[in-house]
Design a protein around this motif. Structure first.
Motif, PDB file in Angstrom:
ATOM      1  N   LEU B  26      38.619  35.934  44.753  1.00 10.94           N
ATOM      2  CA  LEU B  26      39.185  37.023  43.951  1.00 10.94           C
ATOM      3  C   LEU B  26      38.245  37.378  42.814  1.00 10.94           C
ATOM      4  N   LYS B  27      38.118  38.681  42.570  1.00 12.49           N
ATOM      5  CA  LYS B  27      37.289  39.161  41.467  1.00 12.49           C
ATOM      6  C   LYS B  27      38.182  39.811  40.433  1.00 12.49           C
ATOM      7  N   PRO B  28      37.824  39.719  39.162  1.00 14.43           N
ATOM      8  CA  PRO B  28      38.642  40.404  38.168  1.00 14.43           C
ATOM      9  C   PRO B  28      38.658  41.905  38.429  1.00 14.43           C
ATOM     10  N   GLN B  29      39.839  42.501  38.338  1.00 13.83           N
ATOM     11  CA  GLN B  29      39.922  43.928  38.635  1.00 13.83           C
ATOM     12  C   GLN B  29      39.688  44.782  37.399  1.00 13.83           C
ATOM     13  N   ASP B  30      39.815  44.159  36.234  1.00 17.68           N
ATOM     14  CA  ASP B  30      39.454  44.879  35.013  1.00 17.68           C
ATOM     15  C   ASP B  30      38.272  44.131  34.413  1.00 17.68           C
ATOM     16  N   ILE B  32      33.903  43.724  34.078  1.00 15.73           N
ATOM     17  CA  ILE B  32      32.787  43.767  35.012  1.00 15.73           C
ATOM     18  C   ILE B  32      32.208  42.361  35.067  1.00 15.73           C
ATOM     19  N   VAL B  33      31.645  41.990  36.214  1.00 15.37           N
ATOM     20  CA  VAL B  33      31.015  40.681  36.296  1.00 15.37           C
ATOM     21  C   VAL B  33      29.511  40.867  36.444  1.00 15.37           C
TER      22      VAL B  33
END
Lengths: 821, 515
Positions: B26-30, B32-33
């Motif tokens: 899972l990646k944060p949806q809010d 940026i990475v």
């Protein structure tokens, strides 16, 4: 189909706030502050500019508003009340069973402006489709409406009431000296301004914080017998819809600040919507053996969990009036403390468990389980973990050689060792994330890294080792259960480990080391007297527990607390030593005059300087180099060098209790049962934080009446140093505040009457009982603070038990009824 | 039925475990990475702007308590003025601030917390390390643009280290970005000389990459240009006693003809309108022709100075020294039209002893809290002139030094009473004169302590009397004696390493005076 049963339970209680520690009244406070100020600066407080202490009737506005004797505690307190009703209905037959209940809970807190109201309902419906398939369904619903104080927890309004200057009025007097109905909330005064200080009554009454919650939990389960009594599959799915709305409003009158600031008419609205789906699929295999001495239970289980939360919040300020309390109303939005944000976060986890249990003749029982877990909170390197466990029980009383011991019902020994894994609290820790500032620079948006990538974050594992025995004798009239355990946490998580700021960060989430939590517990249940109408029983439990760091990361600090700062104790981290010890100075009272401050050597003779001059006692020479003055706190100069510094620090105590436990005799006579419970702790040292904060005379805060005996002039002999605002070293961490808080507390007594069959049949009822409970009636202790029962939690090796309670615990009387029709 | 069910079950189990490989990713949806961030030139620019924004971050915790972390804007003031003689603590100043004034600072004093500086340094390091990678992913990103962004990051980093080296002496020198938990190994302090060498190297490298203008005046003052770099270099060289290098850097700015002194007073008598115009364009509006590097607060992001200095519905933390007007600016009692325009109504409001520079609109009207967006001046042109004068004097050119000095005095209508009238060869008196003029010109601009220390330490602490004289003004009389004794020790001129840092970085050693 049987007849439905109706049950009704009721509980009502009242909580009384006991008398708080006595504080200075307005007159006493108004003499204490100017004195403290004068002691600090050497010049008198200028009461023509600081008119709070002017007391000049020709200046009516200040005179009337600042010449009161207000008891702020009484002004914000009331008697707390609670009522709790539940009605339920059960019934059903072969094919189907049902249960439904409705409850109502209403509580008003002991502080103005706090209450909780809760409504809940539940329906369960179980249905047997066939011999092989069964359904279980349920839906639970809860609606909560909580009114909170605007500022943090309830204690912060109470905390404010304790320190608020008592010569101030609750309501404002006008220029002519007439009392108005406005709360008296000046923008600033000698005590400071919001958020440091405010009118607690205005804050409790006028500022709002409402939490509205709706939660629905539907569950659905199906059981399928593949081979009867041998192989069974179950599928379980549960949804949890939990929506919370927080709504708050901070009106001008609560802070008193001018309209240009954002703490005026500040409106907030936030929604948090959480949705969770969890499933469990299980395959249970229980082979049947011809020789019924063998028994095997094994299962395979698959668990999934998906949690998603969406939130949005809006905060604006300076709405046109204190009646416009919603942020959607046109109002100020541009400052960085105001906000309009939304966000979302998601966690998934999967787990598989294989378990095998073998028993022989009810004598031996062995269980082996292995669990595999995967969690989205970890980076790819450490996403999965494998956690085995093993346990064993031997029931000695079943052995042939025990046949002769007729009095023994049961004697068994058990041992277990198991590993469990735990994921961190937060999502996405393994990303280097970037975020935007909520303000711009030269009209352009700036982006900064907000967190570093945690490449090395691993599962925290708990290795539990447990050995125990239980014994039951005389048909259960005497039972004892004893156990020794060691719970070793490896790769211990530390949330917010402070790291050196040259990294650009304050703290990280990290695996820091290995910690043992070890101890023992013994519990005894007895019934010394048992006859037809009268039973007397006595239960007792006792335990000892300690925490020890075995291994710790190099980033972890090895000491905490700066003894040269007021109020701090030194704590050291030593691996392989139980924690809880703290160190500080020894307090010897107060320097009564100038002569007393002369430094003396080990032989009691004054120390003479190189030029033959008299040397006075100093504090922490040469970095601070404060010369003690008459009226200052006197600390033991352990090494007799005329300098109070870190070399004079000694061991003061340990705030880990040696023993703790509880006991309770109870008596049952016919239908009446009286049960009691006492709790105790033995040999543990507590820092009386209340004593420290109510007698340090360091801020413009109100203090306890103990400061009335403070040192005021040369020659005064007392144990209370002089008042000194923002200066001096009069409340360094010393044994003055350390006390042994061993205690025995009479925690509860309950009298319950259960009505007999005869009365019930007359009333056409199935069950009826009523009870009264009283809590916290008596405490036996030598501790001088308000409440020796200081909670200590968590795994911070530097924690010291501080008691900041200003009142003894509330005495609560509860009345309850349980009725069934 | 039985078998079917079993197969179904197995299928569910297998499918479930196979598909979860992806479902646990899972990646944060809010937000940026890193994997998605360093891709375009717009992102690089946003990260560079982020460096400047970070210098404006607010304080946290409660003022006066131990959990207080002052903002950079506050530390710039407190480090530069707190121990010097232009300010005094007020009635409700925290004990932390008072201890600093009284030369009683200890390791636990929140004013020794350098956190905001290293926070910005890390953002600079991140840009320096990651921005070059973007050349590969964004074809429209040119080497010249990259160089410009790097020059900004290098310069701000150098400036931050310059403050740290002057305040603490030896400090840890971290030059790589903290991207992951593998970049947080403890590091020891580097010597002040090494830090200064790194600063010079960074500034030199930045100079070659920098631009002279961004095309709009606000950006030219609010972001790093070639001239910002020259000015900082001049200041660094002056600190290092490299006078020729300092003069050379100053000349680059002077010869560019891009900067000048805002017209202040006309001579004899001063005309009030010019005075008002001078205050309003230099301080109230900011970004004038005199500005070189100003931190651009605006209505959206307010500075902390209202809270620190306002005496209206507020308990100020700092006020002007009670004798500031008489001692520093002096007053002409015979002619009230004859006054130093930098005194009452500009630096200070004599009636309330307020620190006025950041909270005044005119000489008499005060800003409200939501107008508190005065810029912080890192450097302005008058600084370049007076740095050059100081360097000229130290290299034996007394007369040209005095010429520059008098040009600055004339603009402000400095009163005759403050003219020390040194002869062109009286080096020490010219040095004192320049130092005093700097106290007037940069009153409350966070320069005073560093000026005094620079002059004190020059030629191996040749003139310790400079700092001792100042302490006799700044420290209350009952603390005088112990403060004077402490100030004899040159190690006391630097702040202690904050206790927190010592506890979290075991390689750090406390500064010598505080052991």
């Amino acid at each position: 189909m049987s007849k439905p049963t109706i049950n009704y339970t009721f509980k009502g209680s009242a909580s009384l706030v006991p008398k708080a520690l006595p504080l200075l009244n307005g007159d006493q406070y108004s003499t204490f502050i100017p004195e403290a100020f004068m002691n600090r600066t050497g010049t008198p407080l200028n009461t023509t500019s600081v008119r709070e202490f002017n007391y000049d009737p020709n200046d009516p506005y200040w005179y009337y508003n600042y010449s009161n004797n207000t008891n702020w505690i009484d002004a914000i307190s009331r008697t707390g009340k609670l009522q709790d009703h539940t009605v339920s209905l059960t019934g059903g037959g072969e094919k189907a069973k049902y249960f439904t209940s409705v409850g109502f809970f209403d509580q008003t807190g002991i502080t103005l402006g706090t209450s909780i109201r809760r409504l809940n309902a539940r329906i369960n419906l179980d249905y047997n489709v066939s011999e092989k398939i069964k359904f279980f369904t349920s839906v639970a619903f809860t609606n909560t409406n909580q009114e909170r104080n605007y500022v943090g927890s309830e204690s912060s309004i109470r905390g404010m009431a304790y320190i608020k200057m008592p010569n101030m009025s609750v309501f404002e007097y006008d220029e002519l000296g007439n009392l108005t109905t406005n709360y008296f909330s000046p923008a600033t005064n000698v005590q400071g301004q919001y958020t440091r200080i405010y009118n607690p009554v205005a804050m409790a009454e006028k500022a709002k914080y409402t939490v509205l919650g709706n939660r629905v939990v539907p569950r659905f389960q199906v059981d399928y017998d593949i081979v009867k009594r041998v192989l069974k599959a179950t599928f379980d799915i549960q949804f949890d819809i939990n929506n919370t709305k927080n709504k708050s409003f901070l009106p001008q009158i609560a802070t008193g600040r001018p309209n240009t600031e954002t703490v005026v008419n500040r409106a907030y609205d936030g929604d948090i919507d959480a949705f969770n789906v969890s499933t469990q699929s299980t395959l249970i295999y229980t082979p049947q053996f011809k020789n019924d001495k063998h028994s095997v239970i094994s299962f395979l289980k698959l668990i999934t969990n998906d949690y998603k939360v969406v939130y949005q919040e809006l905060m604006t300020s300076n709405t046109a009036s204190s009646l416009l309390i919603d942020p959607s109303i046109p109002s100020r939005t541009q400052n960085s403390e105001l906000r309009a944000v939304s966000g979302t976060s998601q966690t998934r986890s999967v787990g598989a468990i294989a378990s095998f249990q073998y028993g022989y003749d009810d004598r031996y029982l062995v269980n082996a389980t292995i669990r595999g877990d995967g969690n989205s909170k970890f980076g790819p390197n450490y996403r999965y973990g494998l956690f085995p466990s093993l346990s064993f029980r031997w029931r000695v009383s079943q052995e042939a050689f025990m046949k002769n011991f007729k009095k023994i019902d049961d004697l068994s020994f058990r041992a277990s060792y198991g590993i469990a894994g735990e994921a961190p609290r937060y999502d996405y820790l393994f990303y280097n994330r970037y975020t935007t500032y909520d303000y711009s620079y030269l009209g352009q948006a700036g982006v900064i890294p907000s967190s570093m990538e945690l490449k090395n974050l691993k599962w925290q594992t708990l290795h539990g080792l447990n050995v125990g025995a239980n014994l039951s004798m005389f048909k259960g009239r005497f039972r004892i259960d004893a156990e020794v355990y060691r719970n070793r946490t490896k790769d211990l998580f530390f949330d917010g480990l402070q790291i050196s700021s040259y990294t650009g960060y304050n703290s990280i989430f990290m695996n820091v080391g290995t910690m043992d939590n070890q101890g023992w517990e013994v519990a005894v249940w007895t019934q010394p007297y048992k006859k037809k109408n009268l039973t007397v029983s006595f239960d007792f439990n006792i335990s000892g527990n300690e925490n020890i760091i075995r291994e710790i990361s190099e980033y972890y600090p090895n000491s905490k607390g700066d003894v040269t700062k007021n109020g701090e104790y030194l704590r050291l981290l030593q691996t392989n030593n139980p924690f809880g010890s703290f160190y500080g100075f020894k307090y010897n009272g107060v320097y009564k005059d100038k002569d007393a401050t002369i430094a003396r050597g080990a032989n009691g003779k004054p120390i003479i300087g190189p030029n033959g001059q008299v040397v006075y006692m100093r504090f922490s020479y040469p970095t601070i180099d404060y010369t003690f003055q008459p009226g200052d706190a006197m600390y033991e100069d352990v090494n007799h060098d005329g300098n109070i510094n870190y070399m004079d620090v000694v061991y003061l105590g340990n705030s880990n209790p040696k023993l703790s436990g509880g006991f309770g005799p109870s008596v049952t006579w016919k239908n009446l049962k009286i049960s009691t419970f006492f709790s105790f702790r033995w040999d543990y040292d507590v820092v009386n934080g209340t004593k420290m904060s109510t007698s340090n005379m360091y801020y413009f805060d109100n203090q306890s009446t103990a400061v009335l005996r403070r040192w005021r002039k040369e020659g005064d002999v007392t144990d209370m140093p002089r008042a000194l605002i923002n200066g001096g070293y009069n409340w360094l961490g010393s044994d003055r505040y350390v006390e042994d808080a061993s205690y025995i507390r009479f925690r509860t007594i309950t009298a319950r009457y259960t009505f007999g069959k005869k009365t019930l049949s007359k009333l056409k009822m199935k069950t009826l009982s009523a009870y009264v409970t009283a809590e916290n009636l008596l405490t036996f202790t030598k501790y001088l603070g308000q409440d020796p029962e200081v909670t200590f939690r968590g795994s911070d090796p530097f924690r010291v038990s501080y008691d900041y309670s200003m009142t003894p615990p509330a005495k609560t009387i509860t009345l309850g009824i349980v009725a069934g029709f | 039925m039985k078998k079917g069910f079993l197969y179904f079950l197995i299928a569910v189990l297998v499918l479930g475990s196979a598909s979860c490989k992806k479902c646990l990713d899972l990646k944060p949806q809010d937000g940026i990475v890193k994997e998605e961030f360093w891709k375009t030139k717009e992102q690089v620019k946003a990260a560079v702007i982020g460096i400047y924004s970070s210098m404006m971050e607010s304080s946290s915790g409660t003022y006066g308590r131990d959990n207080y972390i002052p903002s950079m804007a506050e530390l710039l003031f407190v480090w530069g003025e707190g121990r010097a003689d232009n300010v005094s603590p007020a009635t409700f100043t925290s004990s932390h601030d008072i201890e600093l004034v009284n030369v009683n600072i200890q390791a636990a004093n929140v004013n020794a917390n350098w956190r905001p500086f290293y926070r910005t340094i890390n953002f600079c390091n991140t840009v320096i390390e990651k921005a070059p990678e973007v050349l590969a992913t964004d074809n429209t990103f040119t080497q010249a643009q990259l160089d410009n962004y790097l020059s900004e990051a290098l310069t701000v980093r150098a400036l931050m280290y310059f403050y740290l080296a002057r305040t603490f002496g030896d400090v840890p020198l971290k030059l790589d970005a903290t991207l992951s938990d593998e970049n947080i190994t403890p590091i020891a302090k580097s010597s002040q000389a090494d830090v200064l060498a790194q600063i010079v190297a960074d500034l030199k490298s930045a100079e070659s990459k920098s631009v002279a203008t961004y095309g709009d005046p606000a950006s030219d003052k609010g972001r790093v240009t070639k001239y910002t770099i020259n000015t900082i270099l001049a200041d660094v060289y002056l600190w290092m006693d490299k006078y020729a290098d300092c003069i050379a850097e100053c000349d680059k700015i002077i010869n560019s003809q891009k900067f000048g002194l805002i017209r202040g007073a006309t001579i004899n008598p001063p005309v009030y309108e010019y005075n008002a115009d001078w205050f309003s364009s230099l301080y109230y509006n900011g970004n004038s022709a005199e500005g070189i590097f100003e931190l651009q607060y605006d209505v959206q992001k307010l500075n902390p100075y209202f809270t620190m200095f306002s005496t209206i519905s507020n308990a100020p933390r700092w006020v002007a020294a009670p004798d500031l007007m008489d001692r520093v600016f002096t007053v002409d009692f015979t002619n009230d039209q004859n006054y130093d325009i930098r005194g009452d109504g500009a630096s200070v409001r004599a009636a309330s002893s307020s620190v006025w520079k950041y909270i005044g609109i005119t000489g008499t009207t005060q800003r409200t809290v939501n107008q508190s967006f005065a810029h912080w001046f890192f450097y302005r042109y008058a600084d370049v002139l007076l740095m050059k004068a100081e360097a000229l004097n130290e290299s034996g050119q007394g007369q040209p030094a005095l010429d520059i000095l008098y040009s600055v005095r004339t603009r402000a209508n400095a009163l005759a009473a403050t003219d020390l009238m040194p002869g062109p060869t009286d080096k020490n008196l010219i040095q004192d004169f320049i130092l005093m003029e700097r106290a007037r010109e940069f009153c409350f601009e966070g320069k005073r302590w560093f000026d005094v220390l620079r002059n004190t330490k020059r030629n191996n602490y040749e003139r310790k009397s400079i700092i001792l004289n100042m302490v006799s003004q700044s420290v209350p009389s009952n603390m005088q004696q112990s403060a004077q004794v402490k100030m004899q020790d040159k190690n006391c001129h630097y702040l202690p390493i904050y206790l927190y840092e010592l506890q979290t970085n075991k390689l750090l050693v406390q500064n010598p005076f505080y052991k």
